[in-house]
Scaffold this active site. Structure first.
Site, PDB file in Angstrom:
ATOM      1  N   HIS A   1      -5.505  -3.053  -3.014  1.00 43.79           N
ATOM      2  CA  HIS A   1      -5.141  -2.095  -4.064  1.00 43.79           C
ATOM      3  C   HIS A   1      -5.095  -2.715  -5.462  1.00 43.79           C
ATOM      4  O   HIS A   1      -4.738  -2.033  -6.421  1.00 43.79           O
ATOM      5  CB  HIS A   1      -3.797  -1.445  -3.733  1.00 43.79           C
ATOM      6  CG  HIS A   1      -3.815  -0.750  -2.409  1.00 43.79           C
ATOM      7  ND1 HIS A   1      -4.330   0.503  -2.245  1.00 43.79           N
ATOM      8  CD2 HIS A   1      -3.451  -1.178  -1.172  1.00 43.79           C
ATOM      9  CE1 HIS A   1      -4.260   0.844  -0.961  1.00 43.79           C
ATOM     10  NE2 HIS A   1      -3.729  -0.165  -0.288  1.00 43.79           N
TER      11      HIS A   1
ATOM     12  N   LYS B   1     -11.998   1.210  -1.940  1.00 41.64           N
ATOM     13  CA  LYS B   1     -10.969   1.808  -2.787  1.00 41.64           C
ATOM     14  C   LYS B   1     -11.455   1.823  -4.237  1.00 41.64           C
ATOM     15  O   LYS B   1     -12.361   2.584  -4.554  1.00 41.64           O
ATOM     16  CB  LYS B   1      -9.661   1.076  -2.561  1.00 41.64           C
ATOM     17  CG  LYS B   1      -9.135   1.456  -1.166  1.00 41.64           C
ATOM     18  CD  LYS B   1      -8.045   0.622  -0.600  1.00 41.64           C
ATOM     19  CE  LYS B   1      -7.702   1.161   0.784  1.00 41.64           C
ATOM     20  NZ  LYS B   1      -7.121   0.184   1.663  1.00 41.64           N
TER      21      LYS B   1
ATOM     22  N   SER C   1       0.792  -1.231   0.000  1.00 37.95           N
ATOM     23  CA  SER C   1       0.000   0.000   0.000  1.00 37.95           C
ATOM     24  C   SER C   1       0.823   1.280   0.000  1.00 37.95           C
ATOM     25  O   SER C   1       0.326   2.319  -0.405  1.00 37.95           O
ATOM     26  CB  SER C   1      -0.967  -0.001   1.184  1.00 37.95           C
ATOM     27  OG  SER C   1      -0.278  -0.214   2.389  1.00 37.95           O
TER      28      SER C   1
HETATM   29  C1  LIG Z   1      -7.076   0.144   3.171  1.00 39.96           C
HETATM   30  C2  LIG Z   1      -6.520  -1.187   3.474  1.00 39.96           C
HETATM   31  C3  LIG Z   1      -7.161  -2.050   4.361  1.00 39.96           C
HETATM   32  C4  LIG Z   1      -8.314  -1.610   5.215  1.00 39.96           C
HETATM   33  O1  LIG Z   1      -9.490  -1.575   4.513  1.00 39.96           O
HETATM   34  P1  LIG Z   1     -10.683  -0.630   5.020  1.00 39.96           P
HETATM   35  O2  LIG Z   1     -11.864  -1.112   4.272  1.00 39.96           O
HETATM   36  O3  LIG Z   1     -10.263   0.747   4.673  1.00 39.96           O
HETATM   37  O4  LIG Z   1     -10.821  -0.832   6.498  1.00 39.96           O
HETATM   38  C5  LIG Z   1      -6.677  -3.332   4.470  1.00 39.96           C
HETATM   39  N1  LIG Z   1      -5.581  -3.731   3.803  1.00 39.96           N
HETATM   40  C6  LIG Z   1      -4.902  -2.908   2.977  1.00 39.96           C
HETATM   41  C7  LIG Z   1      -3.698  -3.417   2.258  1.00 39.96           C
HETATM   42  C8  LIG Z   1      -5.345  -1.610   2.797  1.00 39.96           C
HETATM   43  O5  LIG Z   1      -4.665  -0.781   2.010  1.00 39.96           O
END
Ligand SMILES: *Cc1c(COP(=O)(O)O)cnc(C)c1O
Length: 411
Positions: free
Chosen positions: A213, A248, A185
């Protein structure tokens, strides 16, 4: 007997916050209102934003908004209780089927957030006496899930599969779980999925892959990193538990895990953050079903995004050639610009802000000490002109910083 307390740790918080300030580690939330395209009103100022993980530009799409409204009208706004107590909506049920089919795995389970998915499923899979093997750059929620599980944690150097294999070979734990981001990330690099699966096969380990992602962005029709590696449908492996988030690229909220039928049934029975939490509202599942259709159909969003990534990289490579700032070789929408010092990263963020461009600085402990960076997140909502503005601004700032360094040797 009354104890006379002369000092309390409760009085220490102002000084502790001030200490964060001194270390340039105090975080602030801005108040934002979406405008058109990738523009946001931030604290009342219109800005070109490169801070969102809305990689396909779907978060404000009218079809999703309309589906959310229809979902609220059909089901109300709140879900009432845990899905195991009050049930989950027909929209949630349909969404789970569609998600499983989309990623080419037997069954899926939909959660209200990604963070709580990982902190719940890891302890449901392994516990005391078992072993977890974790990439050093994994997301915080995988790390926290591992800690909660009470299994022994083996942290291997980022992407070092030889180190992983050595650790697996030495472990005599009855259950071995390998956990890894699929796309990292803060660096944007992609894990070697096929090799990870092969290593897990050799050591009877399960691979939990967090594709927060990659889902929607990578693979055929955005089916994710696992599909990009060819490991879906008939080629799906029982060795993989696939997890992806839906706040996302999918533009809404929540997350899901998908995999073998019995494995998912076990998680439904044993994941505390699923069992003891109120179900996600149906309006989100309704919006997500509309999102899934667009993810599948709108190939142009991914094509456009790839074009923007290439444009940013070639522009910055040329513009920063005399700078100490570095652009690591990421092929994804996450483009980190490594700056180094916390104060310098903050100064660059502020200088961009003064030019109407919003790129967040990421500092320790989110990234390693000495690797403070700007995390540039690209989206299909950006235009080529947006990218050019960012490249021009960073090129000018890099020249300015370099000149300052030469006149101030103590900098
Ligand atoms: C954003 C993210 C999460 C958390 O997800 P949310 O739905 O925002 O709680 C988990 N793992 C990774 C790799 C992330 O980037």
């Amino acid at each position: 007997m009354a104890i006379n307390i002369t000092s309390s740790w409760l009085d220490e918080f102002p000084a502790r916050v001030a200490e964060l300030d001194r270390a340039h580690l105090r975080r602030q939330r801005r108040v934002v209102v979406p405008e058109s395209g990738a523009r946001l009103s931030i604290d009342g100022h219109s800005m070109l934003a490169f801070c969102s993980n809305d990689y396909l530009g779907l978060a404000a799409h009218p079809a999703l908004v309309q589906a959310a409204c229809a979902g609220a009208q059909a089901y109300g706004v709140g879900a009432g209780a845990s899905p195991l107590v009050s049930g989950h909506s027909a929209a949630n049920e349909a969404l789970e089927r569609e998600l499983a089919a989309f990623v080419g795995l037997p069954r899926a389970l939909y959660f209200y957030a990604g963070y709580t998915t990982n902190i719940g499923i890891v302890p449901a899979l392994v516990g005391t006496g078992d072993a977890i093997f974790s990439d050093a750059l994994n997301h915080a929620c995988l790390i926290d899930g591992a800690r909660l599980s009470r299994a022994k944690i083996h942290r291997y150097a980022h992407a070092d599969l030889d180190a992983l294999e050595r650790e697996l070979a030495q472990s005599d734990a009855p259950r071995k779980l390998v956990i890894s981001d699929a796309v990292f990330s803060m660096d944007g690099d992609i894990a070697d999925i096929s090799s990870l699966v092969a290593v897990c096969e050799r050591h009877d380990a399960l691979l939990l892959l967090d594709d927060a992602h990659g889902f929607g962005v990578l693979g055929p029709q955005g089916r994710g990193t696992l599909a990009a590696a060819g490991l879906h449908g008939a080629k799906a492996s029982r060795r993989v538990l696939y997890m992806a988030t839906l706040g996302k690229a999918a533009g809404v909220a929540g997350a899901f895990v998908a995999g073998d039928e019995a494995l998912i049934e076990w998680l439904l029975q044993k994941t505390r953050s699923y069992i003891f939490a109120t179900a996600a509202p149906a309006l989100l599942a309704s919006a997500l079903r509309a999102s899934l259709e667009l993810i599948e159909q709108d190939e142009w969003r991914r094509t456009h995004l790839q074009k923007l990534i290439a444009r940013l990289r070639s522009g910055l490579t040329a513009g920063l050639k005399d700078s100490h700032w570095q652009l690591p070789p990421s092929q994804t929408a996450i483009q980190p610009l490594l700056i180094g010092r916390n104060d310098e990263a903050l100064a660059v963020m502020e200088a961009l802000r003064a030019r109407g461009i919003w790129v967040p600085a990421i500092r320790p402990p989110t990234v390693a000490e000495g690797t403070a960076r700007l995390r540039i997140a690209l989206s299909a909502a950006h235009t080529e002109a947006d990218i050019d503005l960012l490249v021009e601004a960073l090129t000018a700032l890099a020249k300015h910083t370099q000149a300052q360094r030469q006149t101030e040797p103590t900098y």
